[in-house]
Design a protein around this motif. Sequence first.
Motif, PDB file in Angstrom:
ATOM      1  N   LYS A 152      23.091 127.677 103.404  1.00 27.27           N
ATOM      2  CA  LYS A 152      23.557 128.766 102.540  1.00 27.27           C
ATOM      3  C   LYS A 152      24.406 129.765 103.305  1.00 27.27           C
ATOM      4  O   LYS A 152      25.398 130.282 102.778  1.00 27.27           O
ATOM      5  CB  LYS A 152      22.355 129.464 101.901  1.00 27.27           C
ATOM      6  N   CYS A 153      24.030 130.021 104.557  1.00 32.94           N
ATOM      7  CA  CYS A 153      24.736 131.029 105.350  1.00 32.94           C
ATOM      8  C   CYS A 153      26.058 130.525 105.916  1.00 32.94           C
ATOM      9  O   CYS A 153      27.015 131.294 106.065  1.00 32.94           O
ATOM     10  CB  CYS A 153      23.848 131.498 106.505  1.00 32.94           C
ATOM     11  N   VAL A 154      26.130 129.236 106.251  1.00 31.18           N
ATOM     12  CA  VAL A 154      27.316 128.690 106.907  1.00 31.18           C
ATOM     13  C   VAL A 154      28.174 127.857 105.948  1.00 31.18           C
ATOM     14  O   VAL A 154      29.387 128.052 105.857  1.00 31.18           O
ATOM     15  CB  VAL A 154      26.916 127.826 108.127  1.00 31.18           C
ATOM     16  N   LEU A 155      27.535 126.936 105.225  1.00 29.81           N
ATOM     17  CA  LEU A 155      28.308 125.994 104.401  1.00 29.81           C
ATOM     18  C   LEU A 155      28.753 126.584 103.066  1.00 29.81           C
ATOM     19  O   LEU A 155      29.824 126.228 102.567  1.00 29.81           O
ATOM     20  CB  LEU A 155      27.490 124.730 104.152  1.00 29.81           C
ATOM     21  N   LYS A 156      27.953 127.472 102.496  1.00 26.10           N
ATOM     22  CA  LYS A 156      28.347 128.034 101.202  1.00 26.10           C
ATOM     23  C   LYS A 156      29.680 128.776 101.286  1.00 26.10           C
ATOM     24  O   LYS A 156      30.586 128.518 100.467  1.00 26.10           O
ATOM     25  CB  LYS A 156      27.249 128.945 100.651  1.00 26.10           C
ATOM     26  N   PRO A 157      29.875 129.671 102.260  1.00 24.97           N
ATOM     27  CA  PRO A 157      31.185 130.340 102.333  1.00 24.97           C
ATOM     28  C   PRO A 157      32.322 129.426 102.791  1.00 24.97           C
ATOM     29  O   PRO A 157      33.485 129.739 102.566  1.00 24.97           O
ATOM     30  CB  PRO A 157      30.949 131.468 103.345  1.00 24.97           C
ATOM     31  N   LEU A 158      31.980 128.296 103.424  1.00 24.51           N
ATOM     32  CA  LEU A 158      33.011 127.408 103.957  1.00 24.51           C
ATOM     33  C   LEU A 158      33.294 126.210 103.063  1.00 24.51           C
ATOM     34  O   LEU A 158      34.222 125.447 103.347  1.00 24.51           O
ATOM     35  CB  LEU A 158      32.598 126.885 105.350  1.00 24.51           C
ATOM     36  N   ARG A 159      32.518 126.024 102.012  1.00 24.43           N
ATOM     37  CA  ARG A 159      32.623 124.790 101.220  1.00 24.43           C
ATOM     38  C   ARG A 159      34.045 124.509 100.736  1.00 24.43           C
ATOM     39  O   ARG A 159      34.595 123.417 100.931  1.00 24.43           O
ATOM     40  CB  ARG A 159      31.665 124.861 100.032  1.00 24.43           C
ATOM     41  N   ASP A 160      34.685 125.476 100.096  1.00 20.33           N
ATOM     42  CA  ASP A 160      36.037 125.248  99.566  1.00 20.33           C
ATOM     43  C   ASP A 160      37.042 125.018 100.693  1.00 20.33           C
ATOM     44  O   ASP A 160      37.947 124.191 100.565  1.00 20.33           O
ATOM     45  CB  ASP A 160      36.474 126.434  98.703  1.00 20.33           C
ATOM     46  N   CYS A 161      36.886 125.748 101.785  1.00 25.38           N
ATOM     47  CA  CYS A 161      37.770 125.575 102.938  1.00 25.38           C
ATOM     48  C   CYS A 161      37.635 124.170 103.513  1.00 25.38           C
ATOM     49  O   CYS A 161      38.637 123.516 103.831  1.00 25.38           O
ATOM     50  CB  CYS A 161      37.443 126.616 104.003  1.00 25.38           C
ATOM     51  N   ILE A 162      36.394 123.693 103.640  1.00 17.00           N
ATOM     52  CA  ILE A 162      36.160 122.353 104.188  1.00 17.00           C
ATOM     53  C   ILE A 162      36.800 121.294 103.302  1.00 17.00           C
ATOM     54  O   ILE A 162      37.510 120.404 103.783  1.00 17.00           O
ATOM     55  CB  ILE A 162      34.644 122.086 104.320  1.00 17.00           C
ATOM     56  N   TYR A 163      36.585 121.397 101.994  1.00 17.71           N
ATOM     57  CA  TYR A 163      37.149 120.389 101.092  1.00 17.71           C
ATOM     58  C   TYR A 163      38.670 120.441 101.061  1.00 17.71           C
ATOM     59  O   TYR A 163      39.339 119.404 100.985  1.00 17.71           O
ATOM     60  CB  TYR A 163      36.569 120.555  99.682  1.00 17.71           C
ATOM     61  N   GLY A 164      39.219 121.636 101.133  1.00 21.52           N
ATOM     62  CA  GLY A 164      40.674 121.738 101.191  1.00 21.52           C
ATOM     63  C   GLY A 164      41.238 121.064 102.424  1.00 21.52           C
ATOM     64  O   GLY A 164      42.271 120.380 102.370  1.00 21.52           O
ATOM     65  N   GLN A 165      40.532 121.229 103.545  1.00 22.03           N
ATOM     66  CA  GLN A 165      41.003 120.625 104.784  1.00 22.03           C
ATOM     67  C   GLN A 165      40.802 119.112 104.779  1.00 22.03           C
ATOM     68  O   GLN A 165      41.660 118.360 105.267  1.00 22.03           O
ATOM     69  CB  GLN A 165      40.275 121.244 105.975  1.00 22.03           C
ATOM     70  N   LEU A 166      39.681 118.635 104.237  1.00 25.19           N
ATOM     71  CA  LEU A 166      39.465 117.190 104.134  1.00 25.19           C
ATOM     72  C   LEU A 166      40.545 116.547 103.270  1.00 25.19           C
ATOM     73  O   LEU A 166      41.061 115.467 103.587  1.00 25.19           O
ATOM     74  CB  LEU A 166      38.080 116.894 103.544  1.00 25.19           C
TER      75      LEU A 166
END
Length: 450
Positions: A152-166
Motif C-alpha cells: 500500500k505504501c510503495v506500490l499503490k502510489p507507483l501503480r500507474d507509473c509502473i504500468y505506463g513504463q511497462l
Amino acid sequence: MGSCWVSVQPLYGLDSLSVSSVEEEADAHPATPRKKHQSAALPGRVLHRLSAVGSALTSFLSAERRLAKRVQELTQEPASYVGGLVQNFVGHMLRGGAARHPTSTDLLQEIRQMISSLKGYLCESSELQDAWEYGDLEEMDLGSVVEAALYKCVLKPLRDCIYGQLLEFHSRDGSLQKLRDHQLTMGRQSLAELGVTASVPDAPALERIQAKLLQMHQAYSPKKKEAQLLKACKLIYEAMNHGTGEVYGADDFLPVLTYVLVKCDIVAVQLDVEYMMELLDPSQLQGEGGYYLTTWFGALYHISNFQSAMVTRQISIEAQDSIHRWQRRRTIHHNQHNPRRSQVEDILYVSFQEPFMNQKAIPVPAHMTAASLCVICSKKYGVSNPEAYGLFLVTDSTSQLLAGDSRPQQIRSASLKSQSASCCFVYKLKGEDPEAPSEGNGLRPAQEPI
C-alpha cells in the motif's frame, strides 16, 4: 511442466480459503434482510465458546490492523529512516527514475528489492514493537502483514507509473504488437484448431471471467492480483466441467485458457502477469498461486509465439525453459543469498551528495569497512576523483565522516538499538579540511550541520 512444479487440483474451494476473501465477497454482495425464524436456544456453554472464538478472531484482526497502520505511519514520516527511504524512492520513480532502467525486469527488480529491504528492516527493528503485544506474534505472520502494508505504501502510489513504463518498454520492443497480431489470428481459429476438447465458457461466463481480470488489472497489490487470477481459473474450470459429468485436468485447462485469453484484453493480462511474477515475494510463488501464474505465462508465451501449424495441450519446451530461468532467478537465487530474514538487512541504502537523493541499494556484509564501501560507491556513481569522497552518517543536525576501518552495518545496528534520530548514509565530497577520526565509534567529528 518440470519437476519443480506440482500439479494442482481445480480450485473448487477457493473463496473459503481466507478471511480476506470473505470480506471481499461481503463488500461485493451486501447482506439482505432475512425473516426471523424460531429456533431452539443454544446451550450456554456453546454460546460461551462461540463468543470466545469471535473475540480471539477480532483480537487477531485488530493486531494485524494496528501493525499495518504503524507501518503506514512510519512510511509517512519523512524524518524517519523508513519514511525517508519510501518517500524519496517513490518520488524518484515518479520524477522519471522508472524510465531510466534498460528493461522492465530491471525496473520491477529494483522495486521488489526495495520492498524486501524495507520488510527485513521493519521485521527486525524495534520500530514496530509498540504496535503489538507479545502474544500477538505467536499467531501472526509478521512478514506477510508487513509485506501487505508495504504494498500500500510503495506500490499503490507507483501503480500507474509502473504500468505506463511497462507499456512503453514492450511497445518499444514490439512484443505487444506481436501479441495483438497473434491474438487476432488465433481468434479466427476453430476450437479444434486451438486444441480444445473440453467445454468453453459461454457468453455470461466469459463476462464473469473478464470482470475478474479487470479487477486483477486494477489492483496494485500483486497478492490481490493473484487472488483474482485464481478466481478466474475457478470460473474457467467450472465452465469446462459444466454439464459434462467429467473432471478435466491441466492438459485440458491450457487450451481453454488460451481460448479465454484470445477473447480478453490480452495486453492488460500480459502486463499483470509480469507484474506478479516480479513483485510477489519469492515465498508467495510456491504452491497453487505459483503454479497457475506460470500456467498463464505459458499460455501467453504460446500466443506470442504462435504458428499456424502449432497445436499445444502442454506448455512448450521453450516456455518451460523461460519459466525455469525465471524461477531460478526469483527463488533459488533468493534462497541461496537470503536464507534468513535477518540477512535482508545486508542491503544498505547509500545516497549521493544529499540525504535520500539518488540512492543505491548496495549489499554490505557486516564485516565490510567504510573504505571498501566507498570503492563500490565510486564505481556506482562514476566519480572521477574517488579520493575526494567519503561515506558520511547524516542525521537531522549532524554530518559525520566515517573512518575507513569502521563498519557501516555495525554503526546502523547501533543506531537502531539506541533509537536515536533517523540517520542516512551519504557518499559525498569530504571538504577541504577533513578532521581526524575520533576514537571508539569509527566516526569523525561532526562537520557542518545540515
